[in-house]
Design a protein around this motif. Structure first.
Motif, mmCIF file in Angstrom:
data_model
loop_
_atom_site.group_PDB
_atom_site.id
_atom_site.type_symbol
_atom_site.label_atom_id
_atom_site.label_comp_id
_atom_site.label_asym_id
_atom_site.label_seq_id
_atom_site.Cartn_x
_atom_site.Cartn_y
_atom_site.Cartn_z
ATOM 1 N N GLY A 25 -1.435 -42.445 -36.411
ATOM 2 C CA GLY A 25 -0.529 -43.364 -35.737
ATOM 3 C C GLY A 25 0.008 -42.775 -34.454
ATOM 4 N N VAL A 26 1.156 -43.316 -34.052
ATOM 5 C CA VAL A 26 1.842 -42.823 -32.859
ATOM 6 C C VAL A 26 3.126 -42.127 -33.297
ATOM 7 N N LEU A 27 3.665 -41.298 -32.426
ATOM 8 C CA LEU A 27 4.869 -40.547 -32.781
ATOM 9 C C LEU A 27 6.118 -41.373 -32.463
ATOM 10 N N ASN A 62 9.588 -43.214 -28.410
ATOM 11 C CA ASN A 62 9.195 -44.600 -28.637
ATOM 12 C C ASN A 62 7.682 -44.751 -28.757
ATOM 13 N N ASP A 63 7.156 -44.438 -29.909
ATOM 14 C CA ASP A 63 5.750 -44.701 -30.221
ATOM 15 C C ASP A 63 4.814 -44.113 -29.178
ATOM 16 N N VAL A 64 4.942 -42.819 -28.962
ATOM 17 C CA VAL A 64 4.120 -42.154 -27.933
ATOM 18 C C VAL A 64 2.822 -41.622 -28.551
ATOM 19 N N ASP A 65 1.859 -41.450 -27.704
ATOM 20 C CA ASP A 65 0.569 -40.890 -28.120
ATOM 21 C C ASP A 65 0.773 -39.426 -28.517
ATOM 22 N N TYR A 66 0.384 -39.075 -29.726
ATOM 23 C CA TYR A 66 0.660 -37.697 -30.179
ATOM 24 C C TYR A 66 -0.164 -36.648 -29.433
#
Lengths: 155, 484
Positions: free
Chosen positions: B248-250, B262-266
């Protein structure tokens, strides 16, 4: 009369030198038992023991837990195991006596059980056994084959 | 042939924790520290090794969660072999890995609940240690002990079927997986004789959640007030906000629920996360860069995951999630003992996920591996049982690893565990000059809620103590308590 159901349970981390002694011994025994068609002998290996091993041992007649050990002066030493409720802090791993105790508590039965202490020399992050560890493995394997044969009924 | 691996600094995992408590002149708790002697050399020892060895090699570090390291490394190497950044695997590759992972979550969480948490709950924190263990549970509640044993076994068998074996599993490889599930294995997990089938596992998982809720109703003070402090929470979430333990995203939220990541690319984690070194601990203290060292620390693990996600994509766990969220009016839950509740909801979710996957025909056939254009850097994150696990590798033109950075779950929880110890120590030890069994166990209970990985795969018999030291205002040791 049939042969006793025997389990050789080797545990430890083969990626940390002699910590893998129990695992390597179980693997050697598995090969030997297969080659000699000794179907009443089975083996199991894992990094460490845990509570599900109560289920693993409960239907065996004889269990030998094989582990690298600091608690032996000799190359190897067989110790008769008594159940013990002693627990440790994290419980991410437990000792064989605890497994035996849990097996008794949950299943109401326990196998004849032993710990085979295999003298480890070094536990650093290296692949494979040390030279001393290899010697211990060879000696212990020779002994355990005789022991298992003595516990088996000739066909 | 033996392979020699050099470690700098040369050190070993000792597998123990140490808590120090310092009192001031009035006998109040002035300072507490949880020191974890954690092995931090493995980033060095993998250097020079071929990258494809990583998923197997890193398992040698830990006998507790080898599957998590196996999968996080494989995810990082997916990037390096050009198999995408987490969504490019074949359906079979991804689903087999997910099954392995949910098996790991299931067995790890059940071990924690039945073996670690339930004795404290059933007998009380101050109960005699001789009965406050799973043997005590087995004597008083045999059904619970049997469930613990068999649920662990089910999870372990799932791992064995997907990873190939219990020790040094080889299932996940860069770009995919190396095997299918056989129809016989699938049928055994789906329809095996009781209790080793997935429907029984789901039934027992529901019962475990119910057990906790029932206990909670009768023991609100302990569960709600034992160790409470505001925290940020961080985890992966699926792109639509669902709980997703594999990919998922972080996302991070603060103690009030405000999104602070806010839902960043890990793959960009280095932009957002840094680690602080403190002189008194081998273990680093991660934090969110934009909030700084003081305010940027965060909690990971089951409680954090239920605080960050918007919903759980399986029906029975979602129902429990709704009740869990309602308890804090939708706000993040900062009660440490509620970690147990969250963990059990995840057990149920893992069981439901395993059933869904076992019924998926992609496990039995289909392409196993995908590869593309080689890359020289890869990052893989996974939600391990204890929380977010980071693996990051760079390789050279000879395919050798030249840099590795691993942030393990217990490291992410370093500051929260220290805070939990501090809260409990202040409550239990203020004005005391000796450590009682109840005090010691209260500290242990606070630490145990996070299920830290204190032990390790080198386990020479008798080496796993927790040491507790009490110092006066002049730093004189006035009492100690060492568990053996």
């Amino acid at each position: 009369m049939s042969n006793p159901r025997i389990l050789i349970y080797g545990y430890g981390n083969p990626g940390r030198q002699d910590d893998g002694l129990g695992v390597f011994l179980a693997e050697e025994v598995e090969k030997w038992a297969r080659e000699n068609h000794l179907d009443h002998i089975r083996t199991e290996t894992n990094y460490q023991l845990n509570i599900e091993d109560a289920a693993e041992i409960h239907d065996a007649d004889i269990v030998i837990f094989a582990d690298a050990s600091l608690a032996t002066e000799e190359s190897f030493r067989l110790e008769k195991l008594q159940p013990s409720p002693r627990v440790e802090f994290t419980m991410h791993a437990v000792d064989p006596a605890f497994i035996l105790y849990l097996c008794d508590t949950v299943y109401g039965t326990i196998p004849e059980a032993y710990v085979l202490h295999l003298k480890g020399d070094s536990y650093e992050m290296y692949e494979g056994l040390t030279a001393k560890g290899q010697k211990v493995l060879k000696e212990a394997f020779g002994w355990i084959c005789s022991f298992l044969t003595s516990k088996s009924i000739p066909e | 042939m033996n392979q020699k691996i050099i470690i700098e600094p040369v050190t070993r995992v000792e597998g123990h924790g140490k808590v120090t408590i310092h009192l001031d002149e009035e006998g109040n708790v002035a300072r507490t520290r949880l020191h974890i002697v954690e092995f931090r050399g493995f980033e060095r020892f993998v250097q020079g090794r071929p990258y494809w060895e990583m998923p197997v090699l890193v398992q040698r570090l830990c006998g507790i969660c080898p599957v998590s390291h196996h999968l996080a490394a494989a995810k990082a190497l997916d990037v390096i072999v050009g198999a995408g950044t987490g969504e490019g695997l074949t359906p079979t590759g991804e689903k087999m890995r997910r099954l392995m992972h949910y098996g790991q979550i299931f067995q790890s969480h059940t071990l924690h609940f039945f073996h670690l948490a339930s004795p404290d709950l059933l007998f009380g924190i101050d109960a005699d240690p001789a009965i406050r263990n799973i043997i005590g549970v087995a004597l008083k509640h045999k059904d619970l002990a049997v469930q613990g044993v068999m649920m662990r076994k089910f999870g372990q068998e799932i791992i064995k079927a997907t990873a190939g074996k219990k020790i040094h599993g080889t299932g996940a490889i860069p770009g995919g997986i190396n095997k299918h599930l056989t129809p016989e294995e699938r049928d055994m997990f789906l329809h095996g004789p009781d209790p080793l089938n997935i429907d029984k596992m789901i039934e027992w998982s529901v019962a475990a959640v119910d057990f906790f809720k029932s206990y909670h109703k009768k023991n609100k003070d302990l569960i709600d007030n034992f160790s409470v402090f505001p925290s940020n929470h961080l985890s992966l979430v699926r792109k639509d906000g669902a709980l997703d333990l594999y990919h998922g995203v972080l996302r991070a939220v603060d103690a009030n629920g405000k999104k602070i990541l806010n839902d960043v690319d890990y793959h960009d984690y280095l932009k957002y996360i840094d680690e602080e070194v403190r002189s008194w601990s081998y273990m680093k203290f991660p934090y969110l860069k934009h909030l700084g060292k003081e305010n940027g620390w965060y909690t990971v693990g089951p409680l954090a995951r239920l605080n960050t996600c918007d919903f759980i994509p399986t029906p029975l766990a979602q129902k429990e999630f709704e009740e869990f969220k309602a308890y804090t009016n939708g706000k993040p839950n900062n009660m440490s003992m509620h970690m147990h509740w969250a963990r059990l909801i995840e057990v149920l979710h893992a069981a439901e996920m395993m059933k869904e996957l076992l019924n998926d025909p992609d496990l039995l056939e289909g392409e196993l591996v995908v590869k593309g254009k080689k890359q020289y850097e890869g990052i893989g994150l996974i939600e391990a049982p204890r929380g977010t696990l980071f693996h990051h590798y760079r390789i050279n033109e000879n395919d050798q690893v030249v840099m590795a950075n691993l942030i393990v779950s217990t490291t992410n929880n370093n500051q929260p565990m220290n805070n939990a110890v501090n809260v409990v120590a202040k409550k239990m030890m203020t004005g005391q000059r000796e450590i009682t069994e109840a005090m010691k166990n209260a500290v242990e209970v606070a630490i145990r809620a996070y299920d830290p990985c204190l032990s390790c795969a080198t386990h020479a018999l008798g080496k796993m103590p927790l040491a507790l030291y009490l110092y006066d205002k002049d730093d004189n040791l006035i009492d100690e308590f060492i568990s053996q």
